[in-house]
Design a protein around this motif. Structure first.
Motif, short mmCIF file in Angstrom:
data_model
loop_
_atom_site.label_atom_id
_atom_site.label_comp_id
_atom_site.label_asym_id
_atom_site.label_seq_id
_atom_site.Cartn_x
_atom_site.Cartn_y
_atom_site.Cartn_z
N LYS A 66 2.50 -9.18 -7.36
CA LYS A 66 2.20 -9.89 -8.60
C LYS A 66 1.14 -9.18 -9.43
CE LYS A 66 3.52 -14.53 -7.05
NZ LYS A 66 4.46 -14.79 -8.17
N VAL A 67 0.38 -8.28 -8.83
CA VAL A 67 -0.57 -7.44 -9.57
C VAL A 67 -0.36 -6.00 -9.11
CG1 VAL A 67 -2.29 -9.26 -9.87
CG2 VAL A 67 -2.42 -7.81 -7.86
N PRO A 68 -0.55 -5.02 -9.99
CA PRO A 68 -0.32 -3.62 -9.62
C PRO A 68 -1.37 -3.10 -8.65
CG PRO A 68 -1.17 -3.75 -11.86
CD PRO A 68 -0.90 -5.16 -11.43
N ILE A 69 -0.95 -2.22 -7.77
CA ILE A 69 -1.83 -1.60 -6.78
C ILE A 69 -2.28 -0.24 -7.32
CG2 ILE A 69 -1.94 -0.62 -4.45
CD1 ILE A 69 0.11 -2.74 -3.62
N ALA A 70 -3.61 -0.03 -7.39
CA ALA A 70 -4.14 1.24 -7.89
C ALA A 70 -3.95 2.36 -6.86
CB ALA A 70 -5.62 1.09 -8.24
N SER A 71 -4.18 2.05 -5.58
CA SER A 71 -3.96 3.02 -4.51
C SER A 71 -3.80 2.28 -3.20
CB SER A 71 -5.14 4.01 -4.42
OG SER A 71 -6.34 3.35 -4.10
N GLY A 72 -3.30 2.99 -2.19
CA GLY A 72 -3.04 2.39 -0.90
C GLY A 72 -1.57 2.06 -0.71
N ARG A 73 -1.25 1.57 0.49
CA ARG A 73 0.14 1.28 0.82
C ARG A 73 0.26 -0.12 1.43
NH1 ARG A 73 2.14 4.91 -2.08
NH2 ARG A 73 4.16 4.41 -1.17
N VAL A 74 1.42 -0.75 1.20
CA VAL A 74 1.76 -2.02 1.84
C VAL A 74 3.12 -1.84 2.50
CG1 VAL A 74 2.25 -4.47 1.52
CG2 VAL A 74 0.47 -3.38 0.16
N ARG A 75 3.17 -2.08 3.80
CA ARG A 75 4.43 -1.99 4.55
C ARG A 75 4.79 -3.36 5.10
NH1 ARG A 75 1.71 2.74 5.91
NH2 ARG A 75 2.80 4.64 5.29
N PHE A 76 6.04 -3.72 4.89
CA PHE A 76 6.54 -5.00 5.37
C PHE A 76 7.73 -4.75 6.28
CE2 PHE A 76 9.32 -8.76 4.91
CZ PHE A 76 8.44 -9.73 5.36
N ALA A 77 7.63 -5.19 7.52
CA ALA A 77 8.68 -4.97 8.53
C ALA A 77 9.03 -3.48 8.63
CB ALA A 77 9.92 -5.80 8.20
N GLY A 78 8.02 -2.64 8.56
CA GLY A 78 8.21 -1.20 8.69
C GLY A 78 8.65 -0.50 7.42
N ARG A 79 8.82 -1.23 6.34
CA ARG A 79 9.32 -0.66 5.08
C ARG A 79 8.21 -0.61 4.05
NH1 ARG A 79 14.22 -3.46 1.59
NH2 ARG A 79 14.45 -1.84 0.00
N ASP A 80 8.02 0.54 3.43
CA ASP A 80 7.00 0.69 2.39
C ASP A 80 7.47 -0.03 1.13
OD1 ASP A 80 5.10 1.48 0.55
OD2 ASP A 80 5.02 3.54 1.23
N ILE A 81 6.74 -1.08 0.74
CA ILE A 81 7.13 -1.86 -0.43
C ILE A 81 6.18 -1.65 -1.60
CG2 ILE A 81 8.24 -3.60 1.01
CD1 ILE A 81 5.83 -5.43 0.47
N THR A 82 5.28 -0.67 -1.50
CA THR A 82 4.32 -0.41 -2.55
C THR A 82 5.02 -0.02 -3.84
OG1 THR A 82 2.89 0.48 -0.82
CG2 THR A 82 2.18 0.80 -3.09
N GLY A 83 4.74 -0.72 -4.90
CA GLY A 83 5.29 -0.37 -6.20
C GLY A 83 6.76 -0.70 -6.38
N MET A 84 7.36 -1.42 -5.46
CA MET A 84 8.77 -1.81 -5.62
C MET A 84 8.94 -2.72 -6.82
SD MET A 84 10.62 -2.67 -2.04
CE MET A 84 11.14 -1.39 -0.91
N GLU A 85 10.04 -2.53 -7.52
CA GLU A 85 10.34 -3.36 -8.69
C GLU A 85 11.82 -3.72 -8.70
OE1 GLU A 85 9.08 -1.24 -12.13
OE2 GLU A 85 6.94 -1.45 -11.69
#
Length: 325
Positions: A66-85
């Motif tokens: 819901k807010v943009p990530i300036a840096s770093g990573r978020v993984r959900f169930a082993g999948r990188d979801i950073t910046g997904m749209e």
């Protein structure tokens, strides 16, 4: 050993808040969350605690996209979801749902309960209409302790606790794996808070849910959380198992927070010494060098002012960001 459902690595979130200088040539940025990392196992509740402005709600919103990530990573169930749209983010959002703080403001007053709970089912094309989803809505209402006869009532007909149950039913509609509960009981009466927390725990056992439970009330967090992360001025300063945080806190800020939690026994409450935190949290526009807490810390030393302590393991399954302990 359960696997990690969610992994957050070096998450940083910043916001533009205008410009400064002659003709406004310099852009001003506010750092709401600064380089935090944690992971959550399946079926676990991770409590995220801190005073207002600490960045805990922004952390939850960043995980949800819901807010943009300036840096770093978020993984959900082993999948990188950073910046997904787009479609990718939409498919992930089915498995990650939000329970917002205010049950009064999160429900459209012009929609009936059936339509409110069925809305995610229709949006994600599980059913063609709310009418066709009625049977599923009845199941969700019963699951959260509501009456099926409430289907055609409007939100104004319910108490705060009942409205929050409707919000929870809507969050469960798509069978998510992760639920981010952002201060879900802070707007409710104390007697109702316990009912909603117990409901969340019961749903977790029955549906194998994973929670991020965001709150400032340490007593509530202790009741529901397996592990707890303490945030201060956009930083994680301590992460440990729930009972370890309460019995053997390491960071001075955590100690001060715990001392502010009232004890039901008036004799103990009267005699114990509260650790008052002097001053105010630092300006997020201009965070100080070194430890963010150093201006308010009773143990501060020169190194604390000059160098920021890393969040590191101090004892088994207990991390803290403090040079002195």
């Amino acid at each position: 050993m359960p696997s990690a459902l969610l992994e957050v690595e070096g998450l940083t979130v910043t916001f533009n808040v205008g410009r400064e200088g002659f003709w406004g040539q310099r852009r001003r940025r506010l750092t709401a969350v600064d380089d935090i990392s944690f992971s959550i196992k399946r079926g676990e509740t991770f409590g995220l605690v801190g005073e207002s402005g600490s960045g805990k709600t922004t952390t939850g919103r960043a995980i949800l996209g819901k807010v943009p990530i300036a840096s770093g990573r978020v993984r959900f169930a082993g999948r990188d979801i950073t910046g997904m749209e787009g479609k990718e983010r939409r498919s992930i959002r089915q498995n990650m749902q939000l329970i917002p703080q205010n049950p009064y403001g999160s429900l459209n007053p012009r929609m009936k309960v059936r339509d409110l709970v069925a809305e995610p089912l229709v949006v994600h094309q599980r059913f063609p209409s709310a009418r066709r989803a009625t049977e599923r809505v009845v199941e969700l209402l019963e699951l959260t302790g509501m009456n099926p006869d409430d289907l055609y009532k409007y939100p104004h007909a319910f108490s705060g606790g009942q409205r929050q149950r409707i919000v929870i039913a809507r969050a469960l509609a798509l069978n998510p794996d992760l639920i981010i509960a952002d201060e879900p009981v802070s707007a409710l009466d104390v007697s109702i808070q316990a009912q909603v927390v117990n409901l969340l725990q019961d749903l977790q056992r029955r549906l194998d849910l994973t929670y991020i439970f965001i709150a400032h009330d340490l007593a509530v967090v202790r009741h529901i959380s397996h592990r707890i992360g303490i945030m201060y001025a956009g930083k994680l300063v301590e992460v440990a198992n729930g009972e370890d945080v309460y019995r053997t806190p390491i960071h001075p800020y955590t100690e001060a927070l715990l001392s502010s939690v009232p004890i039901p026994d008036p004799r103990i409450e009267r005699d114990r010494a509260a650790k008052v935190i002097p001053g105010e949290p630092p300006d997020p526009m201009q965070p100080p060098p070194g430890c963010r807490f150093h201006a308010r810390c009773p143990l501060v030393q020169k190194r604390c002012i000059e160098e920021a302590p890393p969040l590191e393991v101090k004892k088994p399954e207990h991390q803290a960001a403090c040079w002195l302990r």
